[in-house]
Write a protein that holds these residues in place. Structure first.
Motif, PDB file in Angstrom:
ATOM      1  N   ASP A 414      15.722  69.421  73.140  1.00  0.00           N
ATOM      2  CA  ASP A 414      15.584  70.062  74.450  1.00  0.00           C
ATOM      3  C   ASP A 414      16.225  69.106  75.450  1.00  0.00           C
ATOM      4  N   TYR A 415      17.507  69.347  75.681  1.00  0.00           N
ATOM      5  CA  TYR A 415      18.291  68.405  76.480  1.00  0.00           C
ATOM      6  C   TYR A 415      17.749  68.269  77.902  1.00  0.00           C
ATOM      7  N   ASP A 416      17.499  69.431  78.540  1.00  0.00           N
ATOM      8  CA  ASP A 416      17.134  69.404  79.952  1.00  0.00           C
ATOM      9  C   ASP A 416      15.798  68.708  80.195  1.00  0.00           C
ATOM     10  N   ASP A 417      14.830  68.920  79.275  1.00  0.00           N
ATOM     11  CA  ASP A 417      13.528  68.282  79.448  1.00  0.00           C
ATOM     12  C   ASP A 417      13.468  66.908  78.790  1.00  0.00           C
ATOM     13  N   GLY A 418      14.569  66.510  78.160  1.00  0.00           N
ATOM     14  CA  GLY A 418      14.609  65.177  77.547  1.00  0.00           C
ATOM     15  C   GLY A 418      13.677  65.030  76.365  1.00  0.00           C
ATOM     16  N   LEU A 419      13.566  66.074  75.536  1.00  0.00           N
ATOM     17  CA  LEU A 419      12.641  66.016  74.400  1.00  0.00           C
ATOM     18  C   LEU A 419      13.382  66.194  73.083  1.00  0.00           C
ATOM     19  N   LEU A 420      12.975  65.427  72.095  1.00  0.00           N
ATOM     20  CA  LEU A 420      13.493  65.602  70.741  1.00  0.00           C
ATOM     21  C   LEU A 420      12.271  65.738  69.834  1.00  0.00           C
ATOM     22  N   SER A 421      12.104  66.939  69.227  1.00  0.00           N
ATOM     23  CA  SER A 421      10.904  67.200  68.422  1.00  0.00           C
ATOM     24  C   SER A 421      11.273  67.378  66.963  1.00  0.00           C
ATOM     25  N   PHE A 422      10.354  66.958  66.102  1.00  0.00           N
ATOM     26  CA  PHE A 422      10.554  67.110  64.671  1.00  0.00           C
ATOM     27  C   PHE A 422       9.419  67.942  64.089  1.00  0.00           C
ATOM     28  N   TYR A 423       9.779  68.851  63.177  1.00  0.00           N
ATOM     29  CA  TYR A 423       8.799  69.732  62.561  1.00  0.00           C
ATOM     30  C   TYR A 423       8.915  69.651  61.052  1.00  0.00           C
ATOM     31  N   ASN A 424       7.768  69.668  60.392  1.00  0.00           N
ATOM     32  CA  ASN A 424       7.764  69.820  58.947  1.00  0.00           C
ATOM     33  C   ASN A 424       7.706  71.324  58.685  1.00  0.00           C
ATOM     34  N   ILE A 425       8.821  71.897  58.233  1.00  0.00           N
ATOM     35  CA  ILE A 425       8.925  73.347  58.130  1.00  0.00           C
ATOM     36  C   ILE A 425       8.016  73.899  57.043  1.00  0.00           C
ATOM     37  N   LYS A 426       7.996  73.221  55.895  1.00  0.00           N
ATOM     38  CA  LYS A 426       7.167  73.739  54.799  1.00  0.00           C
ATOM     39  C   LYS A 426       5.689  73.728  55.159  1.00  0.00           C
ATOM     40  N   GLU A 427       5.280  72.696  55.862  1.00  0.00           N
ATOM     41  CA  GLU A 427       3.873  72.572  56.256  1.00  0.00           C
ATOM     42  C   GLU A 427       3.567  73.303  57.567  1.00  0.00           C
ATOM     43  N   ARG A 428       4.600  73.856  58.192  1.00  0.00           N
ATOM     44  CA  ARG A 428       4.437  74.493  59.497  1.00  0.00           C
ATOM     45  C   ARG A 428       3.744  73.558  60.466  1.00  0.00           C
ATOM     46  N   LYS A 429       4.265  72.352  60.603  1.00  0.00           N
ATOM     47  CA  LYS A 429       3.563  71.347  61.393  1.00  0.00           C
ATOM     48  C   LYS A 429       4.512  70.626  62.337  1.00  0.00           C
ATOM     49  N   HIS A 430       4.063  70.496  63.559  1.00  0.00           N
ATOM     50  CA  HIS A 430       4.806  69.675  64.510  1.00  0.00           C
ATOM     51  C   HIS A 430       4.516  68.220  64.156  1.00  0.00           C
ATOM     52  N   LEU A 431       5.545  67.422  63.973  1.00  0.00           N
ATOM     53  CA  LEU A 431       5.324  66.032  63.586  1.00  0.00           C
ATOM     54  C   LEU A 431       5.231  65.115  64.796  1.00  0.00           C
ATOM     55  N   LEU A 432       6.260  65.144  65.600  1.00  0.00           N
ATOM     56  CA  LEU A 432       6.227  64.290  66.782  1.00  0.00           C
ATOM     57  C   LEU A 432       7.330  64.693  67.739  1.00  0.00           C
ATOM     58  N   THR A 433       7.174  64.248  68.960  1.00  0.00           N
ATOM     59  CA  THR A 433       8.173  64.512  69.983  1.00  0.00           C
ATOM     60  C   THR A 433       8.494  63.204  70.672  1.00  0.00           C
ATOM     61  N   ILE A 434       9.763  62.932  70.793  1.00  0.00           N
ATOM     62  CA  ILE A 434      10.192  61.759  71.556  1.00  0.00           C
ATOM     63  C   ILE A 434      10.604  62.270  72.927  1.00  0.00           C
ATOM     64  N   SER A 435      10.039  61.685  73.951  1.00  0.00           N
ATOM     65  CA  SER A 435      10.393  62.103  75.298  1.00  0.00           C
ATOM     66  C   SER A 435      11.276  61.035  75.915  1.00  0.00           C
ATOM     67  N   SER A 436      12.447  61.434  76.355  1.00  0.00           N
ATOM     68  CA  SER A 436      13.402  60.463  76.874  1.00  0.00           C
ATOM     69  C   SER A 436      14.252  61.155  77.923  1.00  0.00           C
ATOM     70  N   ARG A 437      15.397  60.613  78.227  1.00  0.00           N
ATOM     71  CA  ARG A 437      16.303  61.327  79.106  1.00  0.00           C
ATOM     72  C   ARG A 437      17.689  61.228  78.501  1.00  0.00           C
ATOM     73  N   PHE A 438      18.356  62.384  78.362  1.00  0.00           N
ATOM     74  CA  PHE A 438      19.690  62.375  77.772  1.00  0.00           C
ATOM     75  C   PHE A 438      20.724  62.383  78.887  1.00  0.00           C
ATOM     76  N   SER A 439      21.862  61.771  78.603  1.00  0.00           N
ATOM     77  CA  SER A 439      22.959  61.871  79.560  1.00  0.00           C
ATOM     78  C   SER A 439      24.243  62.005  78.768  1.00  0.00           C
ATOM     79  N   GLY A 440      25.249  62.568  79.380  1.00  0.00           N
ATOM     80  CA  GLY A 440      26.510  62.779  78.680  1.00  0.00           C
ATOM     81  C   GLY A 440      26.333  63.810  77.586  1.00  0.00           C
TER      82      GLY A 440
END
Ligand code: NAG
Ligand code: NAG
Length: 483
Positions: A414-440
């Motif tokens: 999610d570029y605009d909100d500065g979020l990068l999230s990871f999901y375990n698809i088989k487990e249907r589980k949100h693993l973690l989200t890194i909140s940062s700010r992207f540029s370029g």
């Protein structure tokens, strides 16, 4: 007796010749690392300073000056660390410079080490005067990186990290209504470059607040902050529990389906939330291929640019994760939300133990120093490093226990909100989200590690159906074929 005579003579001499003093600002001068600063100093009453000795020196360094002007020119005698960085410069456009008694020092390419007291010493034939100017150096650190980790009691532990500060910044956690929250703990460390790194964490529950902001600020009032949506994270953690309901219904077959439909009516939102969440993710699905030209030569990339692995001829030297085996997506993102899925294991083989998945700022490829793979240098990733477990590349890295080992990983940028999230698809589980700010522009980042049986494969995401009901159908059929 002799001493008294000398003292009298000296007194007489000074009184009969013009005397002056130097004037400097009473407050410290504050400047950023890397910038140029002028330390003001002038002679009062104004007098032509061209024939005087002007010596700028640091505390106890009189004979090793920052700058020495004498006999009408700047002398070579100089502290080596100030070579090519200093000059005498008028403090303003209105100033007449040396002729007007303005002996201000210009200091370029400031470093943290330049924080000190600088003496402005001016000496004439019969009089001298000296005053000191305090120089404070500031450095604004990186945008804080927020990492939420679920706790067993249902709360989430949010950690906030940032580096590259000077002086030590103060940390403030606030809720969405601006209320100050008290962190569970904070610590700082100081690197060889004398910059401060900060780590602070706090545990929040869903009832506490919706948004949590971590902001770091220094004396000048400048600040950097990051914000995270607690509700969104907690609700996506409901995934797993809700999926169990789906599983039960799928096993019951038709009855399950009817019950499920009935349940949907009963409970209203919840099962639909799950479907919505999956549909929501896959709505942002983008096709990712590997830019094989820019990828490491010891990677084998399939013709379609979807599958990659280490070449059998490649032998990793040195210890630790083989960071050099980077592969980059051919797609670049500068805004919006983008989602892709990666397969980390094939049927009948154990899931991969070594992989790295994330995003990188375009143009930052190939850093030699492995400690440089941090968000502030344009890297954001989750890494599985075999027996060393999982970590994200915050500075310093955060280790995470992830069980079971993911076989299929979903990545949402999610570029605009500065979020990068990871999901375990088989487990249907949100693993973690890194909140940062992207540029370029940001490109997908992959690394298949070395020595795993399975390759790393970018999947073609199933397109979600238009209506809300169908994705959940899809989820159930997926699941029953597995059962
Ligand atoms: C200062 O500049 C001169 C000439 O440009 C250069 O030869 C010298 O290496 C520089 N010294 C330092 C310490 O940067
Ligand atoms: C929260 O995470 C930090 C590391 O980021 C850790 O030091 C702290 O002990 C954790 N707190 C709780 C309550 O688990």
């Amino acid at each position: 007796m002799l001493l008294i005579i000398i003292a009298l003579l000296v007194n007489l001499f000074i009184e009969t010749s013009a005397s002056f003093s130097v004037v400097v600002p009473p407050d410290p001068v504050v400047a950023h690392v890397g910038s140029t600063v002028i330390l003001p100093c002038r002679i009062s009453p104004p007098e032509n300073a061209e024939a005087l000795e002007i010596r700028w020196y640091r505390q106890d360094q009189f004979s090793n000056p920052v700058l020495l002007y004498n006999h009408g020119k700047i002398q070579d005698t100089q502290d080596e660390s100030y070579r090519n960085r200093t000059s005498l410069t008028p403090q303003s456009d209105q100033s007449g410079g040396l002729q007007d008694g303005d002996v201000s020092l210009r200091l370029e390419k400031l470093r943290v080490q330049d924080e000190d007291s600088f003496h402005c010493y001016v000496s004439g034939e019969s009089s001298y005067s000296s005053e000191k100017v305090v120089l404070k150096i500031t450095a604004l650190g990186s945008t804080p990186v927020l990492v939420p980790q679920p706790l067993d009691d249902g709360r989430i532990n949010i950690s906030c990290r940032s580096s590259g500060w000077h002086p030590e910044p103060s940390i403030t956690w606030t809720s969405d209504d601006g209320k100050v929250l008290h962190p569970g703990g904070s610590s700082h460390s100081r690197g060889e470059d004398r910059m401060f790194s900060i780590h602070s964490w706090m545990a929040v529950s869903q009832s506490d607040t919706q948004l949590v902001t971590c902001s770091l600020s220094i004396i000048t009032g400048e600040l950097k902050e990051s914000r995270i949506d607690v509700q969104a994270i907690i609700s996506s953690d409901l995934w797993k529990a809700l999926f169990l309901i789906f599983l039960a219904f799928a096993l019951l077959g038709l009855v399950g389906l009817i019950l499920y439909k009935y349940r949907e009516k009963l409970t209203g939102k919840k099962p639909a939330d799950v479907a919505k969440e999956i549909a929501e993710l896959r709505k942002h699905a983008v096709e990712i291929t590997i830019d094989s030209e820019n990828s490491h030569p010891d990677l084998k990339v399939s013709k379609d640019g979807k599958t990659m692995r280490d070449s059998p001829d490649y032998h990793h030297t040195g210890d630790g994760f083989p960071y050099e085996l980077f592969a980059f997506g051919a797609q670049r993102f500068t805004s919006g939300r983008h989602y892709w899925e990666v397969e980390l294991g094939r049927e009948n083989t154990a899931p991969k133990h070594y992989w790295l998945i994330g995003v990188v700022k375009h143009g930052t490829f190939r850093l030699k120093d492995r400690s440089a793979f941090t968000p502030s240098s344009g890297y954001w990733f989750l890494c599985s490093d075999g027996p060393n477990g999982f970590h994200i590349n915050t500075d310093p890295p955060v280790k995470l226990p992830l069980t079971p080992r993911p076989e299929q990983l979903g990545v949402l940028l999610d570029y605009d909100d500065g979020l990068l999230s990871f999901y375990n698809i088989k487990e249907r589980k949100h693993l973690l989200t890194i909140s940062s700010r992207f540029s370029g522009s940001v490109v997908p980042l992959f690394n298949p590690g070395v020595g795993d049986k399975s390759p790393l494969r970018i999947l073609d995401c199933p397109k979600p159906a238009e209506s809300a009901a169908e994705p959940s159908q899809h989820l159930m059929s997926n699941n029953s074929s597995e059962a």
